[in-house]
Structures are given as structure tokens and as C-alpha cells.
Design a protein around this motif. Structure first.
Motif, PDB file in Angstrom:
ATOM      1  N   LYS A  33       0.854  -1.194   0.000  1.00 23.17           N
ATOM      2  CA  LYS A  33       0.000   0.000   0.000  1.00 23.17           C
ATOM      3  C   LYS A  33       0.888   1.242   0.000  1.00 23.17           C
ATOM      4  O   LYS A  33       1.824   1.338   0.797  1.00 23.17           O
ATOM      5  CB  LYS A  33      -0.891  -0.004   1.236  1.00 23.17           C
ATOM      6  CG  LYS A  33      -1.859   1.161   1.252  1.00 23.17           C
ATOM      7  CD  LYS A  33      -2.845   1.083   2.402  1.00 23.17           C
ATOM      8  CE  LYS A  33      -3.853   2.220   2.280  1.00 23.17           C
ATOM      9  NZ  LYS A  33      -4.851   2.197   3.339  1.00 23.17           N
ATOM     10  N   THR A  38       0.472   9.275  -1.599  1.00 23.38           N
ATOM     11  CA  THR A  38      -0.972   9.346  -1.842  1.00 23.38           C
ATOM     12  C   THR A  38      -1.673  10.382  -0.957  1.00 23.38           C
ATOM     13  O   THR A  38      -2.890  10.478  -0.975  1.00 23.38           O
ATOM     14  CB  THR A  38      -1.599   7.967  -1.561  1.00 23.38           C
ATOM     15  OG1 THR A  38      -1.110   7.505  -0.289  1.00 23.38           O
ATOM     16  CG2 THR A  38      -1.215   6.953  -2.607  1.00 23.38           C
ATOM     17  N   LYS A  39      -0.902  11.143  -0.207  1.00 26.42           N
ATOM     18  CA  LYS A  39      -1.513  12.019   0.801  1.00 26.42           C
ATOM     19  C   LYS A  39      -2.497  13.052   0.245  1.00 26.42           C
ATOM     20  O   LYS A  39      -3.449  13.427   0.910  1.00 26.42           O
ATOM     21  CB  LYS A  39      -0.428  12.718   1.640  1.00 26.42           C
ATOM     22  CG  LYS A  39       0.010  11.809   2.776  1.00 26.42           C
ATOM     23  CD  LYS A  39       1.116  12.401   3.600  1.00 26.42           C
ATOM     24  CE  LYS A  39       1.531  11.389   4.678  1.00 26.42           C
ATOM     25  NZ  LYS A  39       2.874  11.619   5.181  1.00 26.42           N
ATOM     26  N   LEU A  41      -4.604  12.648  -2.143  1.00 22.19           N
ATOM     27  CA  LEU A  41      -5.759  12.026  -2.817  1.00 22.19           C
ATOM     28  C   LEU A  41      -7.007  12.069  -1.938  1.00 22.19           C
ATOM     29  O   LEU A  41      -6.920  12.265  -0.722  1.00 22.19           O
ATOM     30  CB  LEU A  41      -5.439  10.566  -3.150  1.00 22.19           C
ATOM     31  CG  LEU A  41      -4.264  10.301  -4.087  1.00 22.19           C
ATOM     32  CD1 LEU A  41      -4.042   8.807  -4.241  1.00 22.19           C
ATOM     33  CD2 LEU A  41      -4.497  10.948  -5.450  1.00 22.19           C
ATOM     34  N   GLU A  46      -7.407   4.368  -2.528  1.00 20.97           N
ATOM     35  CA  GLU A  46      -6.209   3.634  -2.101  1.00 20.97           C
ATOM     36  C   GLU A  46      -5.408   3.215  -3.325  1.00 20.97           C
ATOM     37  O   GLU A  46      -5.975   2.868  -4.351  1.00 20.97           O
ATOM     38  CB  GLU A  46      -6.614   2.393  -1.301  1.00 20.97           C
ATOM     39  CG  GLU A  46      -7.294   2.741   0.017  1.00 20.97           C
ATOM     40  CD  GLU A  46      -7.815   1.507   0.751  1.00 20.97           C
ATOM     41  OE1 GLU A  46      -7.650   0.381   0.244  1.00 20.97           O
ATOM     42  OE2 GLU A  46      -8.387   1.700   1.832  1.00 20.97           O
ATOM     43  N   VAL A  47      -4.073   3.241  -3.192  1.00 20.03           N
ATOM     44  CA  VAL A  47      -3.195   2.864  -4.300  1.00 20.03           C
ATOM     45  C   VAL A  47      -2.246   1.763  -3.822  1.00 20.03           C
ATOM     46  O   VAL A  47      -1.602   1.899  -2.776  1.00 20.03           O
ATOM     47  CB  VAL A  47      -2.385   4.066  -4.829  1.00 20.03           C
ATOM     48  CG1 VAL A  47      -1.460   3.656  -5.963  1.00 20.03           C
ATOM     49  CG2 VAL A  47      -3.324   5.188  -5.284  1.00 20.03           C
ATOM     50  N   GLU A 272       8.411   6.333   0.197  1.00 16.51           N
ATOM     51  CA  GLU A 272       7.838   5.028   0.531  1.00 16.51           C
ATOM     52  C   GLU A 272       8.898   4.012   0.948  1.00 16.51           C
ATOM     53  O   GLU A 272       8.570   2.901   1.374  1.00 16.51           O
ATOM     54  CB  GLU A 272       7.047   4.461  -0.664  1.00 16.51           C
ATOM     55  CG  GLU A 272       5.923   5.353  -1.173  1.00 16.51           C
ATOM     56  CD  GLU A 272       4.715   5.422  -0.232  1.00 16.51           C
ATOM     57  OE1 GLU A 272       4.616   4.584   0.697  1.00 16.51           O
ATOM     58  OE2 GLU A 272       3.880   6.322  -0.413  1.00 16.51           O
ATOM     59  N   MET A 288      -1.068   7.179 -10.169  1.00 14.55           N
ATOM     60  CA  MET A 288      -1.416   8.426  -9.476  1.00 14.55           C
ATOM     61  C   MET A 288      -2.306   9.306 -10.360  1.00 14.55           C
ATOM     62  O   MET A 288      -3.216   9.974  -9.870  1.00 14.55           O
ATOM     63  CB  MET A 288      -0.152   9.189  -9.073  1.00 14.55           C
ATOM     64  CG  MET A 288       0.625   8.532  -7.940  1.00 14.55           C
ATOM     65  SD  MET A 288      -0.316   8.474  -6.393  1.00 14.55           S
ATOM     66  CE  MET A 288      -0.313  10.209  -5.956  1.00 14.55           C
ATOM     67  N   ALA A 291      -5.667   7.812  -9.984  1.00 16.77           N
ATOM     68  CA  ALA A 291      -6.168   7.986  -8.615  1.00 16.77           C
ATOM     69  C   ALA A 291      -6.623   9.425  -8.374  1.00 16.77           C
ATOM     70  O   ALA A 291      -7.600   9.662  -7.654  1.00 16.77           O
ATOM     71  CB  ALA A 291      -5.080   7.596  -7.616  1.00 16.77           C
ATOM     72  N   GLU A 292      -5.925  10.374  -8.988  1.00 14.51           N
ATOM     73  CA  GLU A 292      -6.273  11.787  -8.780  1.00 14.51           C
ATOM     74  C   GLU A 292      -7.653  12.143  -9.348  1.00 14.51           C
ATOM     75  O   GLU A 292      -8.284  13.102  -8.926  1.00 14.51           O
ATOM     76  CB  GLU A 292      -5.194  12.686  -9.415  1.00 14.51           C
ATOM     77  CG  GLU A 292      -3.977  12.823  -8.511  1.00 14.51           C
ATOM     78  CD  GLU A 292      -2.725  13.277  -9.260  1.00 14.51           C
ATOM     79  OE1 GLU A 292      -2.826  13.644 -10.454  1.00 14.51           O
ATOM     80  OE2 GLU A 292      -1.641  13.238  -8.638  1.00 14.51           O
TER      81      GLU A 292
END
Lengths: 317, 92
Positions: A33, A38-39, A41, A46-47, A272, A288, A291-292
Motif C-alpha cells: 500500500k 498518496t496524501k 488524494l 487507495e493505491v 515510501e 497516481m 487515482a487523482e
């Protein structure tokens, strides 16, 4: 903080013992994860990424290589002293060489001379494969052509899996990678992405996931430029198009610039604690981007390998 | 003064499918600039936005990487061969 301190259990397995049990350790890789990049988003997004370097041989390619070899053996194309030959830019070659060493057949690999030293070393020195180098100016397409020529001159001597045109390549992902992602996300995966080289990972995993939930959206990640620096990926428009590549299988193609991929490799290390290869960086740029756009969803991609040495070693063949 | 330039497959769209083209110039930089006149678009593939040669592209003069010569200022002689070689190989 150094990546090795953040993620001490995710080092690259370079030394593998040549026992048959090694082949049982192919697949069932961790799903990681992303917690920091990803903060920004939406909260319900979840990515995740599959850590494929955990496979014996250090890359995602252990899966299709094993499947192509086993299917070749079942069909009687390998065995009885036949040698394997195929073209590769590295990871598939390492996987073939490891499997050949364990199962006892000779492996010949045709690769462009500009494949990095580390990979060549792993294939030749560690796993005893025979390397045949093709003109670097023709890139992987030159290796494909040279391999076909060598094979056609002596077809009885060799088994040519032909990873670009062999349905066993994507079948491996349909049966293993897709099932693992489905189980590891408890069936909640909504979006899947993979970089395209042979396109086997994308074709097989997408088919497997869509069979379980046809609403899952799938994306191909492609280098934006014909002459690019994303190891292992192909710019389809200017390359020999693999026979297994079918654009109708996925929903959208995302173009990623080499510079974006390199920056993401650095972010993944710094934020990460993951040391990944450039194709993983490209995959995460794509993930990303998808996800965005979302308010909620579970986005999954593939990290094909680590090999940070190859970034450092640019230009050293 | 004629310099032969070997062009990698991914850039041959720009050179009308030709794997070898010709340029003139007394340095690598001059020869590549000359090439851009006949094959517009080549420059932006080779150089980044910062004006530097992209780090995943290697340039050879005859058999020598220009990093070990005088980089883009490496001198050329009539008949020299420049090779533009991707630092990595695409496709697995």
C-alpha cells in the motif's frame, strides 16, 4: 532516511539456490500500500503495487517464463537435449536462465548490446546462459530479428518460446497475478494499470480481473517518447507490435515521459522506502494520474523489478 | 566534410526510415545541429528542456562514447561515424 532502513525486508533476492523448490516460490508476491505519495488524494482512494522483484530471478518475468517453459515441455517442444532461445532486454532472460539451470536445459538469449552490465552479468555469470548481443542501434527489435534468424537456421536445435507472440505469456498473469490481486484486495479492486513491453502482464491480468468483475477499468502505461529511458517498456507506434497485444482488452492508454518516471523512482525511494526500477516509476505515475481523478476506488499496479543499479549505471554497457 | 550518423530505430520516423544519414560539422554539437536542418524534430528527441543531451541517450564517435572524449565538443574528421544509441533497451 535510507530506503533500506524504511523497508529492510524488501531487498532484492540476487542469489537463488538452484533447487526445484525455487520454482514454487514464483508468484504470490506482496501487495504494497502506498502511504505517503498518496496524501493529496481523496480519502476513499487507495493505491497499491505488486512487489514483483520478490520473485526468484528478481522480476515479474518469472511468471510468464515459467509458464512458457512448462507449456513448451507439455507440447514436447523442449526436452530431449533441445536448447531454449529467445530475445529479451533482460528480465525475461534472467528468468529463463534461472529456470533452465534448475530444470536442466541450455538457455541462449539474444539481447541488444545496450542492456545494462548488471543484467548481463546475472544472466551469463550467475545463471550460465549463453548471451548473443544484437546491434544496440536497433534496440529490442534488432534482438527480435536476430533471434528469429538464428532460430530459422537451426529450428530442430531450439525451442523458441517467443514471448512477444506466445499466449502462455499472458495466460500466466490471467491465472496468477489477477487472482492474487483479487484476493489481496478482497475483491475491491476498481482500477488496474500495467506498463507495456510484450504487453503480457496487462493482457493477462486485465482479462483475469474483468472475468471476476467486468466493471474494473484497465490502463496501459506507455512511454511518451519513441526514444525513451524506461527500461522494459515499448513505444508501440514505433516498434514491432507484439502478437499478443490487443488494444481492445484495456480501456485507456496513458503516456508517461521518461523524466516523470525517473522523478517517481526518486519519490518512491524517499517517501515510501522502495527501491524500484524505472518501469515501476512509470507505472506509479500512471496510477497516481488515475487515482487523482477519483473520489473513491482501489487502484492497483505492478512494480516489475527493482534494479536501481541500472539507473546509476546509465551508459555503462 | 561528410559525417555519417547512425540513427536508432525509434528515431527513423524522423529520418524517413533511413538508418544512416549524413551531416557536416567539425564537432558533434555542430553535426547534430546540422542534422536538425534536414530532419526537424530530431533535436527535441535528443535534448531535454534544460538544453542538455538526455541522459538515457549515448553518442558515440566511431567506437568511442563522447563522455570519454570531449562530450559534445568532441572534434570530428571527414568520414567519422556518429552513432546515437539508446542507453536502455525497450521491451522485455
Amino acid at each position: 532516511m535510507k530506503a533500506s532502513e524504511l523497508a529492510p525486508n524488501l531487498r532484492v533476492p540476487v542469489i537463488t539456490k538452484y533447487v526445484p523448490e525455487v520454482l514454487d516460490r514464483i508468484g504470490n508476491t506482496p501487495l504494497l500500500k502506498m502511504r505517503n505519495i498518496t496524501k493529496g488524494l481523496a480519502k476513499k482512494v487507495e493505491v497499491y503495487a505488486k512487489a514483483e522483484w520478490v520473485n526468484p530471478g528478481g522480476s515479474v518475468k518469472a511468471r510468464p517464463a515459467l509458464r512458457m517453459v512448462r507449456d513448451g515441455m507439455k507440447a514436447g517442444k523442449l526436452g530431449r537435449g533441445k536448447e531454449l532461445i529467445d530475445s529479451t532486454s533482460g528480465n525475461t532472460g534472467i528468468a529463463y536462465a534461472l529456470i533452465g539451470k534448475i530444470l536442466g536445459f541450455k538457455v541462449n538469449l539474444v539481447l541488444p548490446a545496450n542492456v545494462c552490465k548488471l543484467r548481463k552479468g546475472m544472466m551469463a555469470s550467475q545463471y550460465s546462459a549463453n548471451l548473443i548481443l544484437s546491434d544496440p542501434i536497433e534496440s529490442s527489435d534488432g534482438a527480435i530479428r536476430l533471434c528469429r534468424k538464428i532460430y530459422s537456421e537451426n529450428p530442430d536445435k531450439y525451442f523458441l518460446p517467443d514471448q512477444y507472440n506466445n499466449p502462455s505469456n499472458w495466460a500466466a498473469h490471467k491465472e496468477t497475478t489477477a487472482r492474487e490481486i483479487w484476493e489481496q484486495t478482497n475483491g475491491t479492486v476498481t482500477h488496474f494499470l500495467a506498463g507495456i513491453g510484450t504487453s503480457g502482464t496487462l493482457m493477462g491480468t486485465t482479462r483475469g480481473l474483468k472475468a471476476m468483475n467486468r466493471n474494473i477499468l484497465s490502463y496501459a502505461v506507455e512511454p511518451a517518447e519513441p526514444l525513451h529511458g524506461i527500461e522494459g517498456l515499448k513505444h508501440m507506434e514505433t516498434s514491432i507490435i507484439p502478437g499478443i497485444y490487443e488494444p481492445s482488452v484495456f480501456d485507456e492508454k496513458l503516456s508517461v515521459k521518461t523524466d516523470e518516471a525517473y522523478k517517481m523512482v526518486s519519490r518512491l525511494e524517499e517517501e515510501e522506502g522502495l527501491l524500484v526500477g524505472t518501469s515501476s516509476g512509470a507505472a506509479m505515475v500512471g496510477a497516481m494520474r488515475v487515482a487523482e481523478r477519483l473520489d473513491e476506488g482501489v487502484v492497483v499496479t505492478i512494480f516489475p523489478d527493482s534494479c536501481e543499479e541500472c539507473i546509476v549505471a546509465h551508459g555503462e554497457f | 566534410m561528410q559525417i555519417t550518423v547512425r540513427v536508432p530505430t525509434p528515431l527513423q520516423k524522423i529520418t524517413a526510415g533511413k538508418s544512416e544519414v549524413f551531416a557536416s560539422g567539425t564537432t558533434v554539437k555542430a553535426a547534430l545541429a546540422d542534422l536538425e536542418k534536414n530532419y526537424p524534430g530530431l533535436r527535441e528527441r535528443l535534448y531535454g528542456e534544460d538544453g542538455e543531451l538526455r541522459k538515457f541517450i549515448n553518442i558515440y564517435v566511431n567506437e568511442e562514447d563522447i563522455r570519454f572524449l570531449d562530450s559534445e565538443n568532441s572534434a570530428l574528421r571527414d568520414g567519422d561515424v556518429i552513432s546515437i544509441i539508446p542507453a536502455i533497451a525497450g521491451g522485455r
